[in-house]
Design an enzyme around this catalytic site. Structure first.
Site, mmCIF file in Angstrom:
data_model
loop_
_atom_site.group_PDB
_atom_site.id
_atom_site.type_symbol
_atom_site.label_atom_id
_atom_site.label_comp_id
_atom_site.label_asym_id
_atom_site.label_seq_id
_atom_site.Cartn_x
_atom_site.Cartn_y
_atom_site.Cartn_z
ATOM 1 N N THR A 178 41.079 44.100 52.169
ATOM 2 C CA THR A 178 41.528 43.678 50.839
ATOM 3 C C THR A 178 41.057 44.676 49.783
ATOM 4 O O THR A 178 39.999 45.284 49.937
ATOM 5 C CB THR A 178 40.944 42.285 50.540
ATOM 6 O OG1 THR A 178 41.619 41.355 51.364
ATOM 7 C CG2 THR A 178 41.089 41.874 49.101
ATOM 8 N N GLY A 230 36.476 39.462 52.234
ATOM 9 C CA GLY A 230 35.768 38.861 53.368
ATOM 10 C C GLY A 230 36.626 37.785 53.979
ATOM 11 O O GLY A 230 37.808 37.681 53.668
HETATM 12 N N1 ASP Z 1 39.725 37.907 51.790
HETATM 13 C C1 ASP Z 1 40.928 38.226 52.516
HETATM 14 C C2 ASP Z 1 41.535 36.984 53.096
HETATM 15 O O1 ASP Z 1 40.822 36.183 53.659
HETATM 16 C C3 ASP Z 1 40.698 39.212 53.598
HETATM 17 C C4 ASP Z 1 40.040 40.490 53.164
HETATM 18 O O2 ASP Z 1 39.100 40.489 52.357
HETATM 19 O O3 ASP Z 1 40.466 41.562 53.659
HETATM 20 O O4 ASP Z 1 42.742 36.859 53.055
#
Ligand code: ASP
Length: 314
Positions: A178, A230
Site C-alpha cells: 500500500t 499492514g
Molecule cells: N492495508 C492494506 C489492506 O489491508 C494492505 C497494505 O497495507 O498493503 O488492504
C-alpha cells in the site's frame, strides 16, 4: 516568518530483508520513493495545499508497478484488480474514499472527488465508478493494472490456500505494498492519503483499512495526519490512524510516542503486522513499524530528504 512545511510517504511495510533484496530492485524502489516525495514537496514549496501535495505524491506511486496501488496492484481470487483509496483534509476534517474500484487509473483522485464533489464520504464498486465516469474519468482496462509478478504471487497464494502475503520469487513479496502520504502546508493544513490494491487472493468484495477513514487515513489540523499500511483487518479493528490522533489529543503525547504506542502495542500483540507514517502540526515526521521494513521517505521542515527501506536503517 517562515512557516514550516513537510511531507512523508510510504510504499508499504512488511518483511523486507536486505539479504533477499537485489541491488537493481532497491535502486528502482528508492528512486520511485524519491520521485514521489519530491513531487509532493514541490507543491508545498510553491504554497500549494497539503491535500494536493499528498495526492500528487501518491499518484507517482500508483503509476509505478513496484507498489500495490494503481498499476501493479495485487490480484483478487478472480484474477482482478480491485482498489481502495481515501483522503482526508485536516481543516474541516473533510474526507473522501472509494473501495473495490476496477477501472480507475488513479483511485486517489477519485477519493478526492468523492470528498469535493459528492455529499458522501465512501463510495464502492460500480457506484463509485458510475460517479467517476459522470465526473469525466476515463475507463481504464484491467490490463493496464496487471503485472506478471502479481499473477505469480496469486498462484503461489492459491496453491497454499492463503490470502494476504506470499512467498514467491520476488525479493520483496513478503510485504504489504500500500502507498500513502502525509503533509503539512504553509497555511498550517494537514492532509493524508492512502491507496492500495488490498491483499492478494482476496474474495467476496473484501475491503481493507486503506479506504476506511480513522483506520487507514486520518488528518486533523493542529494535531496530526496519518497513513497506515499492514494487514487491514487488524488496522480496522484498532482504528489505528485515529488512535494516534486521539493519543496526541487527549494524552498530549508527541507524534513519535503516539505512533510507537499504537504500532508496538495491542495491534502487534493481536498479530497486526505493519506500520504508519504520521506528521504533526509543526511538521515533525514519525515513521513507525513492527515489521522488518517499510518503504518510506520524507522531506522535513529543513528541506532534508531521507529515503529508507529497512527498520534498522539509521
Ligand atoms: N492495508 C492494506 C489492506 O489491508 C494492505 C497494505 O497495507 O498493503 O488492504
Amino acid at each position: 516568518m517562515n512557516t514550516p512545511f513537510s511531507i512523508a510517504i510510504h510504499g508499504g511495510a512488511g518483511t523486507i530483508l536486505r539479504e533477499q533484496m537485489t541491488p537493481e530492485l532497491e535502486t528502482q524502489i528508492r528512486s520511485a520513493l524519491e520521485a514521489s516525495v519530491r513531487a509532493g514537496h514541490k507543491i508545498l514549496e510553491q504554497g500549494g495545499d497539503a491535500l494536493d501535495a499528498v495526492i500528487e505524491a501518491v499518484k507517482v506511486l500508483e503509476d509505478s508497478p513496484h507498489f500495490n496501488a494503481g498499476k501493479g496492484s495485487v490480484l483478487t481470487s478472480k484474477e482482478m484488480v480491485e482498489m481502495d483509496a481515501s483522503v482526508m483534509h485536516g481543516k474541516q476534517m473533510e474526507a473522501g474514499a472509494v473501495a473495490g474500484v476496477r477501472h480507475i487509473k488513479n483511485p486517489i483522485e477519485l477519493a478526492r472527488d468523492v470528498m469535493k464533489n459528492s455529499n458522501h464520504v465512501l463510495l464502492i464498486g460500480e457506484g463509485a465508478e458510475e460517479f467517476a465516469f459522470e465526473q469525466g474519468y476515463e475507463y481504464t482496462e484491467q490490463d493496464y493494472f496487471y503485472t506478471d509478478r502479481r499473477y505469480d504471487q496469486l498462484q503461489s497464494m492459491k496453491e497454499k490456500g492463503l490470502f494476504a502475503l506470499s512467498e514467491s520469487k520476488y525479493p520483496d513479496d513478503n510485504k504489504y505494498g500500500t502507498v500513502g502520504a502525509v503533509a503539512l502546508d504553509k497555511q498550517g493544513n494537514l492532509a493524508a492519503a492512502t491507496s492500495t490494491g488490498g491483499v492478494t487472493n482476496k474474495k467476496y468484495g473484501r475491503v481493507g483499512d486503506s479506504s476506511i477513514i480513522g483506520a487507514g487515513t486520518f488528518a486533523e489540523n493542529g494535531n496530526v495526519a496519518v497513513s497506515t499500511t499492514g494487514m487491514g483487518e487488524f488496522f480496522i479493528r484498532k482504528c489505528v490512524a485515529s488512535d494516534v490522533a486521539a493519543r496526541m489529543r487527549y494524552l498530549q503525547e508527541d507524534v513519535k510516542t503516539a505512533s510507537e504506542s499504537v504500532i508496538q502495542g495491542e495491534l502487534k500483540t493481536m498479530g497486526g503486522e505493519g506500520g504508519l507514517i504520521a506528521l504533526d502540526s509543526q511538521g515533525s515526521i514519525s515513521y513507525a513499524m513492527n515489521s522488518s521494513g517499510m518503504y518510506r521517505a520524507g522531506i522535513d521542515t529543513q528541506g532534508r530528504i531521507e529515503i529508507k527501506i529497512y527498520a534498522a536503517e539509521s
